[in-house]
Design a protein around this motif. Structure first.
Motif, mmCIF file in Angstrom:
data_model
loop_
_atom_site.group_PDB
_atom_site.id
_atom_site.type_symbol
_atom_site.label_atom_id
_atom_site.label_comp_id
_atom_site.label_asym_id
_atom_site.label_seq_id
_atom_site.Cartn_x
_atom_site.Cartn_y
_atom_site.Cartn_z
ATOM 1 N N GLU A 348 11.327 -4.729 12.197
ATOM 2 C CA GLU A 348 12.049 -5.526 13.195
ATOM 3 C C GLU A 348 11.111 -6.268 14.145
ATOM 4 N N ASN A 349 9.843 -5.897 14.172
ATOM 5 C CA ASN A 349 8.884 -6.576 15.044
ATOM 6 C C ASN A 349 8.008 -7.570 14.292
ATOM 7 N N MET A 350 8.329 -7.807 13.030
ATOM 8 C CA MET A 350 7.614 -8.795 12.225
ATOM 9 C C MET A 350 8.524 -9.981 11.942
ATOM 10 N N LEU A 351 7.941 -11.155 11.848
ATOM 11 C CA LEU A 351 8.714 -12.364 11.576
ATOM 12 C C LEU A 351 8.667 -12.762 10.111
ATOM 13 N N ARG A 352 7.646 -12.315 9.381
ATOM 14 C CA ARG A 352 7.516 -12.580 7.940
ATOM 15 C C ARG A 352 7.068 -11.306 7.240
ATOM 16 N N ASN A 353 7.343 -11.241 5.933
ATOM 17 C CA ASN A 353 6.922 -10.074 5.131
ATOM 18 C C ASN A 353 7.213 -8.791 5.915
ATOM 19 N N LYS A 354 8.437 -8.684 6.365
ATOM 20 C CA LYS A 354 8.796 -7.606 7.286
ATOM 21 C C LYS A 354 8.572 -6.239 6.658
ATOM 22 N N GLY A 355 7.859 -5.397 7.405
ATOM 23 C CA GLY A 355 7.548 -4.055 6.928
ATOM 24 C C GLY A 355 6.298 -3.971 6.083
ATOM 25 N N ALA A 356 5.629 -5.093 5.878
ATOM 26 C CA ALA A 356 4.407 -5.095 5.062
ATOM 27 C C ALA A 356 3.197 -4.915 5.966
ATOM 28 N N TYR A 357 2.451 -3.852 5.724
ATOM 29 C CA TYR A 357 1.250 -3.570 6.524
ATOM 30 C C TYR A 357 0.306 -2.711 5.692
ATOM 31 N N TYR A 358 -0.869 -2.442 6.244
ATOM 32 C CA TYR A 358 -1.881 -1.641 5.558
ATOM 33 C C TYR A 358 -1.934 -0.262 6.204
ATOM 34 N N SER A 359 -1.677 0.761 5.413
ATOM 35 C CA SER A 359 -1.762 2.125 5.908
ATOM 36 C C SER A 359 -3.217 2.495 6.162
ATOM 37 N N GLU A 360 -3.414 3.589 6.854
ATOM 38 C CA GLU A 360 -4.785 4.055 7.075
ATOM 39 C C GLU A 360 -5.483 4.322 5.749
ATOM 40 N N ALA A 361 -4.764 4.895 4.796
ATOM 41 C CA ALA A 361 -5.373 5.178 3.487
ATOM 42 C C ALA A 361 -5.766 3.881 2.783
ATOM 43 N N GLU A 362 -4.925 2.866 2.850
ATOM 44 C CA GLU A 362 -5.248 1.583 2.212
ATOM 45 C C GLU A 362 -6.431 0.919 2.892
ATOM 46 N N MET A 363 -6.479 1.029 4.208
ATOM 47 C CA MET A 363 -7.602 0.428 4.922
ATOM 48 C C MET A 363 -8.906 1.148 4.570
ATOM 49 N N GLN A 364 -8.874 2.455 4.515
ATOM 50 C CA GLN A 364 -10.068 3.200 4.116
ATOM 51 C C GLN A 364 -10.489 2.835 2.698
ATOM 52 N N ASP A 365 -9.511 2.667 1.827
ATOM 53 C CA ASP A 365 -9.797 2.286 0.439
ATOM 54 C C ASP A 365 -10.451 0.918 0.374
ATOM 55 N N LEU A 366 -9.958 -0.044 1.145
ATOM 56 C CA LEU A 366 -10.540 -1.383 1.144
ATOM 57 C C LEU A 366 -11.961 -1.369 1.696
ATOM 58 N N ILE A 367 -12.180 -0.592 2.747
ATOM 59 C CA ILE A 367 -13.526 -0.490 3.324
ATOM 60 C C ILE A 367 -14.499 0.055 2.282
ATOM 61 N N GLN A 368 -14.085 1.108 1.576
ATOM 62 C CA GLN A 368 -14.961 1.694 0.562
ATOM 63 C C GLN A 368 -15.120 0.755 -0.626
ATOM 64 N N TYR A 369 -14.060 0.075 -1.002
ATOM 65 C CA TYR A 369 -14.136 -0.878 -2.106
ATOM 66 C C TYR A 369 -15.162 -1.959 -1.801
ATOM 67 N N CYS A 370 -15.159 -2.424 -0.562
ATOM 68 C CA CYS A 370 -16.174 -3.400 -0.144
ATOM 69 C C CYS A 370 -17.563 -2.777 -0.130
ATOM 70 N N ARG A 371 -17.677 -1.591 0.443
ATOM 71 C CA ARG A 371 -18.988 -0.949 0.566
ATOM 72 C C ARG A 371 -19.617 -0.724 -0.804
ATOM 73 N N ASP A 372 -18.803 -0.346 -1.792
ATOM 74 C CA ASP A 372 -19.320 -0.145 -3.143
ATOM 75 C C ASP A 372 -19.921 -1.419 -3.715
#
Length: 788
Positions: A348-372
């Motif tokens: 309800e607080n998003m104007l587009r792609n409502k409810g779409a966000y990055y969880s902590e696990a997804e963010m950690q995964d992306l950080i490691q994916y980049c680091r690799d």
């Protein structure tokens, strides 16, 4: 061996040239793009005279030229033979005749309009005979011989450069004679434990190319191998990323000062292994000109899934970019999970792609994916501007005392949760009502061990905060550090213009990085809504621009100013661009199949710009170039490219081809191109290329644009598209559909065999748009596309 269903083998064992002639109509009827011919050995064994063989081959060339003029014919030299094995005496005794035929084939290539491929130099020993390494009977090839044959034909079959096209181009590159045979390389030698991840990465690269390799501590005896090692590599800057790559017939050795350099060497090696058979011998010493080579995506406005982000990160790694700038928060939506405050990512607080966000696990995964992949992820939480989503969710404005306390709490959580060295705090496009806000945030982050980055121009940033330049010119302060992003916003760029602009850009107004100028980041801001996430990559030239940026940020150099066109007057500069474009097109074909890559060859398009003709505000007024039989005299102004910018909407900061553009004038652009056949042909045609950040209006029905532009092919007007939303008023929530030539079906024009003419009409009234959302960018794109 090509593993490509487009490649058809039409050879028959024991065949002679007359047999090929009789079967040629069947081949010509299919209108193939290319034909590769090697014939004559069996003719000579039957004592058919060399002149007869030659005449038959010339008849084949003439027949194909007549019946399928668009087909490219490649005539290969007859392979040498060797009588040392005492076999096939009728064949191996014809060495002198073979040499004679090959000489005649080479000399007559232009007369009969075919391309000659000399195989003899690669297959012959020092006596001109077939080298025993490639045969066991003096006539037929072994597997090693076929691997070499494929290697030699590969660039011709696929239309590639003779040598592998490397992007970014190494700082020092020397090609040497000889080849490393990939299929015999089953050993990866690595002694340092720190390089085991890189060895495993190389093993996966080889596996994708059909080579099963094992990782070992020592080199095998009398077997080819690939070695990864740490050693001293001299580099004038950024030594941790430097590497040396040595390819010889017996081994490939990558040496670097650190694991990151070894990784970079593997990326180059991957490009060298283009046919999965042989690697050309070479010596490379390489290092980046800039330490910071970044790519930014805005997921606050338009959410992108993790798989799509990883696709882009993989391409970054492939081209040695090392900073992934992740713009996570916007007025539209807050995309990063903060567990204590779930309302930030509530639908309800998003104007587009409502409810779409990055969880902590997804963010950690992306950080490691980049680091690799030796990429640093830089999260951006934009404060205090671009924060309407925060205000909706939290009920307070950021710069209020309560808002500041919440933001400090959020940054503390982010800092303690994610192992990243930098946090980008934004700081731009906002009225600072609380002068203590940004200093308080930067102080906190620095105390938490994070380095900070902010936009410049922007708010009152701390002296230790790195400035990311995004707009204004002017002197830099010597005590500050900078990242260049000026004129690197793809959302404002036409695809062809983006490659031209970024390739020519002199990043940070310097040839190479320093303590003050860390490097640069190119950015994909897509303010306007999209129908699907992939549209961001279809409507913004992310991948072509990525390759141009990789080249410039690694190589350094460039040219002063903000340049939007290919310069026809600077021959060295033009030659450099053409060299890069050829490599870019090679990579488009080799590495971006099925991915959006809006680019077409443009450096061979030469225009004559005719004008100015005063139109007195009447954009429909016709002038001499539109009259039948008009023959342009010496060009008033030459231009080169598929997209030509006459006047940029940021004139004079960004220069167009017209030094002194005038309102109420009409210009014409005239060009010619050759077609082997008559019939329908695809073109990219456009006159507007709407920015994806402005809410610009769509063209009215029956028009190309609102300036009265037109294009004529062989004197006949090319009708504009039937727009899906003609005259649609700009609206950030209404996605673009077909307004850009790169994301709509190409325009079809009927061409004639031989020379064809293009005349482009370019009237303009005022340089002032109807409003700031509709700036006037005086531009045109006309590109005859190659056949698929």
């Amino acid at each position: 061996m090509f593993a490509d269903n487009r490649v058809k083998n039409r050879g028959i064992s024991g065949d002679v040239s007359v047999g090929v002639l009789k079967r040629l109509p069947q081949v010509a009827a299919g209108k193939p793009a290319k034909v590769f011919l090697l014939i004559g050995t069996n003719d000579l064994a039957r004592n058919i005279p060399a002149d007869t063989v030659l005449q038959n081959i010339f008849r084949m060339a003439a027949y194909l030229r007549r019946e399928s003029p668009q087909t490219q014919l490649f005539v290969q030299s007859i392979l040498p033979v060797n009588a040392v094995f005492g076999k096939f005496a009728g064949h191996t005794g014809k060495g002198a005749q073979i040499k004679n035929i090959n000489t005649q084939l080479q000399q007559n290539a232009s007369t009969y309009k075919y391309s000659f491929i000399d195989l003899t130099a690669a297959f012959a020993n020092d006596k001109g005979e077939l080298a025993p390494a490639f045969t066991n009977d003096g006539l037929h090839l072994t597997g090693q011989g076929y691997a070499l044959w494929k290697h030699l034909l590969y660039p011709h079959v696929l239309g590639l450069e003779p040598k592998p096209a490397l992007i970014p181009l190494p700082q020092q590159l020397k090609w040497n004679p000889g080849y490393f045979r990939l299929q015999g390389a089953n050993n990866i030698v690595v002694k340092k434990k720190a390089l085991r991840p890189e060895a495993e990465r190389l093993r996966q690269v080889l596996s994708a190319k059909g080579v099963t390799a094992t990782i070992a501590n020592t080199a095998p005896r009398n077997e080819p191998y690939i070695q990864l090692r740490l050693g001293k590599v001299k580099a004038p800057q950024n030594a941790t990323e430097a590497y040396q790559l040595e390819v010889t017939e017996g081994k490939i050795v990558i040496t670097a000062n650190a694991a990151h350099g070894v990784f970079n060497g593997i990326q180059t090696l991957n490009q060298l292994i283009r046919d999965n058979e042989l690697v050309d011998a070479c010596h490379i010493t390489d290092w980046p000109a800039f330490a910071w080579r970044g790519y930014m995506v805005d997921v606050g406005r338009n959410f992108q899934s993790v798989p799509l982000l990883k696709q882009q990160i993989d391409k970054m790694a492939q081209y040695k970019l090392n900073i992934f700038h992740f713009h996570l928060t916007e007025d539209i939506a807050w995309r990063l999970q903060i567990p204590k405050y779930p309302q930030l990512t509530a639908p309800e607080n998003m104007l587009r792609n409502k409810g779409a966000y990055y969880s902590e696990a997804e963010m950690q995964d992306l950080i490691q994916y980049c680091r690799d992949r030796h990429i640093t992820l830089v999260p951006e939480i934009d404060v205090p501007g671009h924060s309407a989503a925060f205000t909706r969710a939290m009920g307070v404005e950021m710069q209020s005392p309560g808002g500041l306390a919440l933001v400090k709490e959020i940054f503390t959580h982010v800092s303690k949760t994610y192992d990243v060295p930098y946090i980008h705090i934004g700081g731009d496009e906002v009225k600072i009502t609380n002068p203590e806000f940004l200093p308080a945030i930067t102080k906190l982050l620095h105390q938490l061990g994070k380095k900070t980055i902010g936009w410049d121009p922007g708010g009152n940033l701390a002296p230790t905060t790195v400035r990311q330049l995004w707009m204004t010119e002017g002197p830099r302060q010597p005590e500050l550090k900078y990242i260049e992003s000026r004129h690197l916003y793809l959302n404002h760029m036409d695809p062809l213009e983006s490659v031209t602009t970024i390739f020519n850009r002199r990043l940070g107004d310097t040839d190479k990085g320093s303590d003050q100028v860390m490097g640069a980041t190119f950015c994909v801001w897509h303010d306007r809504n999209v129908l699907k996430e992939e549209d961001v990559l279809h409507m913004n030239p992310a991948y072509p621009a990525m390759l141009a940026f990789a080249e410039r940020s690694w190589q350094g150099g460039g040219y002063p100013g903000w340049i939007s066109n290919i310069n026809p007057h600077a021959q060295t500069q033009l030659a450099a661009f053409r060299n890069f474009e050829n490599r870019l097109l090679n990579h488009q074909q080799q590495y971006f199949t099925g991915l959006p890559f809006p680019y077409a060859a443009q450096s061979g398009l030469n225009w004559q710009l005719l004008g100015p003709y005063p139109n007195e505000g009447d954009i429909t007024k016709a002038f001499a170039p539109e009259q039948k039989g008009f023959k342009p005299e010496k060009a008033a102004l030459p231009a080169v490219g598929g997209t030509v910018v006459l006047r940029h909407f940021w004139h004079p900061l960004v220069t167009g081809v017209l030094e002194n553009p005038q309102e109420n004038t009409t210009w014409y652009a005239y060009a010619q191109f050759w077609s082997e056949v008559s019939g329908p042909k695809k073109f990219w045609v456009g006159f507007n290329n709407l920015s994806r950040s402005y809410n610009s209006d769509s063209p009215a029905a029956g028009t190309w644009d609102n300036r009265g532009s037109a294009v004529f092919l062989n004197g006949k007007p090319m009708p504009p598209p039937v727009w899906k939303r003609p005259g649609q008023k700009g609206n950030s929530e209404i996605p673009l559909l077909d307004e850009g030539y790169e994301f709509r079906e190409p325009t079809i024009g009927n061409v004639r065999q031989g020379w064809n003419t293009i005349l482009v009409k370019l009237p303009v009234k005022s340089f002032k748009g109807t409003d700031w959302q509709n700036p006037v960018k005086w531009i045109f794109t006309v590109v005859p596309l190659g056949e698929e």
